[in-house]
Design an enzyme around this catalytic site. Structure first.
Site, short mmCIF file in Angstrom:
data_model
loop_
_atom_site.label_atom_id
_atom_site.label_comp_id
_atom_site.label_asym_id
_atom_site.label_seq_id
_atom_site.Cartn_x
_atom_site.Cartn_y
_atom_site.Cartn_z
N ARG A 124 9.59 1.72 -12.80
CA ARG A 124 8.30 2.58 -12.52
C ARG A 124 8.53 3.64 -13.56
O ARG A 124 8.54 4.71 -13.73
CB ARG A 124 8.04 3.18 -11.32
CG ARG A 124 7.72 2.21 -10.53
CD ARG A 124 5.86 2.04 -10.38
NE ARG A 124 5.30 1.12 -9.16
CZ ARG A 124 6.31 -0.14 -8.47
NH1 ARG A 124 6.80 -0.77 -9.26
NH2 ARG A 124 5.03 -0.87 -7.44
N SER B 168 0.88 3.08 -4.48
CA SER B 168 1.63 3.92 -3.82
C SER B 168 1.72 5.48 -3.97
O SER B 168 1.61 5.60 -5.32
CB SER B 168 3.06 3.27 -3.97
OG SER B 168 3.30 2.55 -3.30
N GLU C 226 4.52 9.02 -7.17
CA GLU C 226 5.15 7.84 -8.31
C GLU C 226 3.02 8.69 -9.09
O GLU C 226 3.67 8.19 -10.38
CB GLU C 226 4.55 6.22 -7.78
CG GLU C 226 4.41 5.29 -8.97
CD GLU C 226 4.11 4.45 -8.51
OE1 GLU C 226 4.80 3.88 -7.25
OE2 GLU C 226 3.25 3.50 -9.42
N1 EPU Z 1 6.73 -0.14 5.58
C1 EPU Z 1 6.78 0.24 7.08
N2 EPU Z 1 5.97 1.04 6.93
C2 EPU Z 1 4.98 1.44 6.52
C3 EPU Z 1 4.50 0.94 4.71
C4 EPU Z 1 6.30 -0.19 4.82
O1 EPU Z 1 7.63 0.54 7.41
O2 EPU Z 1 3.87 2.15 6.34
C5 EPU Z 1 7.97 -0.49 5.18
C6 EPU Z 1 8.30 -2.09 5.86
O3 EPU Z 1 9.64 -2.69 5.99
C7 EPU Z 1 8.19 -2.84 4.69
C8 EPU Z 1 8.43 -2.31 2.86
O4 EPU Z 1 8.46 -1.09 4.02
O5 EPU Z 1 8.57 -4.45 4.99
C9 EPU Z 1 7.91 -2.77 2.51
O6 EPU Z 1 6.67 -2.02 2.10
P1 EPU Z 1 5.89 -3.54 1.08
O7 EPU Z 1 6.28 -4.23 0.58
O8 EPU Z 1 4.34 -2.96 1.51
O9 EPU Z 1 6.58 -2.41 -0.20
P2 EPU Z 1 5.76 -0.73 -0.50
O10 EPU Z 1 8.05 -1.40 -1.02
O11 EPU Z 1 5.91 0.18 0.50
C10 EPU Z 1 6.44 -1.52 -3.31
C11 EPU Z 1 5.39 -0.82 -3.78
C12 EPU Z 1 3.82 -1.36 -4.46
C13 EPU Z 1 3.83 -2.69 -4.52
C14 EPU Z 1 4.62 -3.05 -2.86
C15 EPU Z 1 5.02 -5.26 -2.94
C16 EPU Z 1 6.57 1.02 -4.42
C17 EPU Z 1 6.53 2.84 -5.16
N3 EPU Z 1 5.72 0.69 -4.40
O12 EPU Z 1 5.87 -1.16 -2.34
O13 EPU Z 1 3.57 -1.40 -5.49
O14 EPU Z 1 2.71 -3.55 -4.33
O15 EPU Z 1 6.48 -3.14 -2.92
O16 EPU Z 1 5.86 -5.50 -4.16
O17 EPU Z 1 7.56 0.56 -5.48
C18 EPU Z 1 2.40 0.40 -6.73
O18 EPU Z 1 2.94 0.91 -7.42
O19 EPU Z 1 0.77 1.54 -6.88
C19 EPU Z 1 2.62 -0.42 -5.15
C20 EPU Z 1 1.17 -1.09 -4.42
#
Ligand code: EPU
Length: 337
Positions: A164, A236, A332
């Site tokens: 990012r 996010s 972010e």
């Molecule tokens: N998780 C939880 N609770 C929650 C949400 C997530 O426990 O409420 C844990 C779970 O273990 C899950 C893990 O977090 O497996 C990862 O969650 P997710 O796949 O939803 O991804 P994220 O890390 O929360 C990132 C990006 C997203 C992107 C997704 C998918 C960042 C800040 N965010 O989210 O990007 O869509 O991965 O690749 O890196 C954005 O930047 O606006 C965005 C939506």
């Protein structure tokens, strides 16, 4: 060129905050941008260049000039048997670019389906999802220096991409306005399917195409993330913190189920959503602001919220995560005002 005074930004930020800007300017060409940058009044005013406002949190009305590009267009610049280079205007809707690539069977950005925002901002922000970042396909970024008015073509390396992060986000660097980017896509796509439940989503699809991946990614996103047109949000809200492996091992003594993904050498990325959920915020409502019930990393405007209310909730979340895990969450989303 379009110029508006005392203009509402409600449609220009995906939190749909009803803030106003003193001036709003939209330009249609590099030549018009040059005229704006050289204008003496513009140079004296506070100004901010925005995309579609999908990563902005306006705390107050903006007492300056908000600038927005209308430079659109996708053109094939070069082609070989295996690759195609697309030059894209900064104001092109990012998901339209993905749809265009996928409809031609070109691979590289199908995992970045349905991400809100415009192409220029996508290159500045280094958008990423489901194991792919835009930096993986960026060849060059064309930009204008706001102080010297000079045009510069940044190579991928010049952009200094990180998670990012890019050169354009570092406030100590010269301010640049991105006008075009060129990406390289593959005519023989190698799919990236290892993130989370992407393979499960593809299910029985034995030999998925880029179109199948776009469909699967879109389905996952629609399930997990709120549509900003229905419930104001900026995706996010925080970045996923990157911590040393030793810190993770110590945390695992108390929280054995803490998830983590490999990052740079000796470091791991911890999902901020997990930390926030563990602090009890998921699904909570604080007045007109909430933490989305299906993804704790997303703060939502439940209707009629003000920017400061969202910032206050974000601050309580940061404090709770710091106190419980000794981890500092960094937004972010960019705060304005
Ligand atoms: N998780 C939880 N609770 C929650 C949400 C997530 O426990 O409420 C844990 C779970 O273990 C899950 C893990 O977090 O497996 C990862 O969650 P997710 O796949 O939803 O991804 P994220 O890390 O929360 C990132 C990006 C997203 C992107 C997704 C998918 C960042 C800040 N965010 O989210 O990007 O869509 O991965 O690749 O890196 C954005 O930047 O606006 C965005 C939506």
């Amino acid at each position: 060129m379009r110029i508006e005074q005392n203009y509402s930004l409600e449609k220009h930020n995906t939190f749909h905050l009803p803030v106003r800007t003193r001036w709003f300017m939209e330009y249609d060409s590099e030549e018009e941008l040059g005229r704006i940058l050289r204008d003496e009044y513009f140079q004296e005013c506070l100004s901010l260049h925005i995309g579609s406002g999908s990563n902005l949190l306006f705390i107050n009305d903006y007492n300056g000039i908000i600038v927005h590009s209308r430079i659109k267009g996708i053109s094939v610049e070069r082609e070989t048997d295996t690759s195609v280079w697309l030059r894209i205007g900064a104001a092109e809707v990012w998901d339209d670019v993905v749809a265009y690539a996928v409809s031609n069977g070109w691979g590289g950005i199908e995992n970045l389906s349905l991400i809100p925002g415009e192409a220029g901002a996508a290159a500045i922000q280094n958008i990423g999802a489901y194991g792919v970042e835009i930096k993986d396909v960026v060849e060059t970024v064309e930009a204008y220096n706001q102080l010297t008015f000079e045009r510069r073509v940044f190579t991928n390396a010049d952009c200094e991409y990180g998670y990012r992060y890019s050169y354009f986000k570092n406030e100590h660097n010269d301010p640049y306005i991105v006008t075009y980017l060129t990406i390289r896509l593959s005519k023989k796509p190698v799919l990236s399917l290892d993130y989370g439940n992407l393979r499960d989503e593809l299910g029985a699809c034995a030999e998925p195409t880029v179109a199948d991946v776009r469909k699967a990614v879109s389905a996952i996103r629609r399930r997990k993330l709120p549509d900003p047109d229905v419930l104001g949000n900026a995706g996010s809200f925080f970045m996923n913190p990157v911590i040393p492996v030793e810190r993770l091992e110590r945390l695992r003594e108390r929280y054995p189920d803490i998830p983590a993904y490999p990052a740079a050498e000796g470091k791991v990325k911890v999902p901020a959503g997990w930390l926030i959920e563990r602090c009890g915020f998921k699904g909570q409502k604080h007045g007109s602001v909430g933490v989305y019930e299906k993804q704790a990393l997303v703060l939502v405007n439940l209707g009629g919220a003000q920017g400061y209310e969202i910032a206050l909730l974000a601050e309580s979340i940061r404090t709770a995560v710091r106190e419980r895990f000794d981890i500092e969450l960094m937004p972010e989303v960019k705060y304005v005002g």
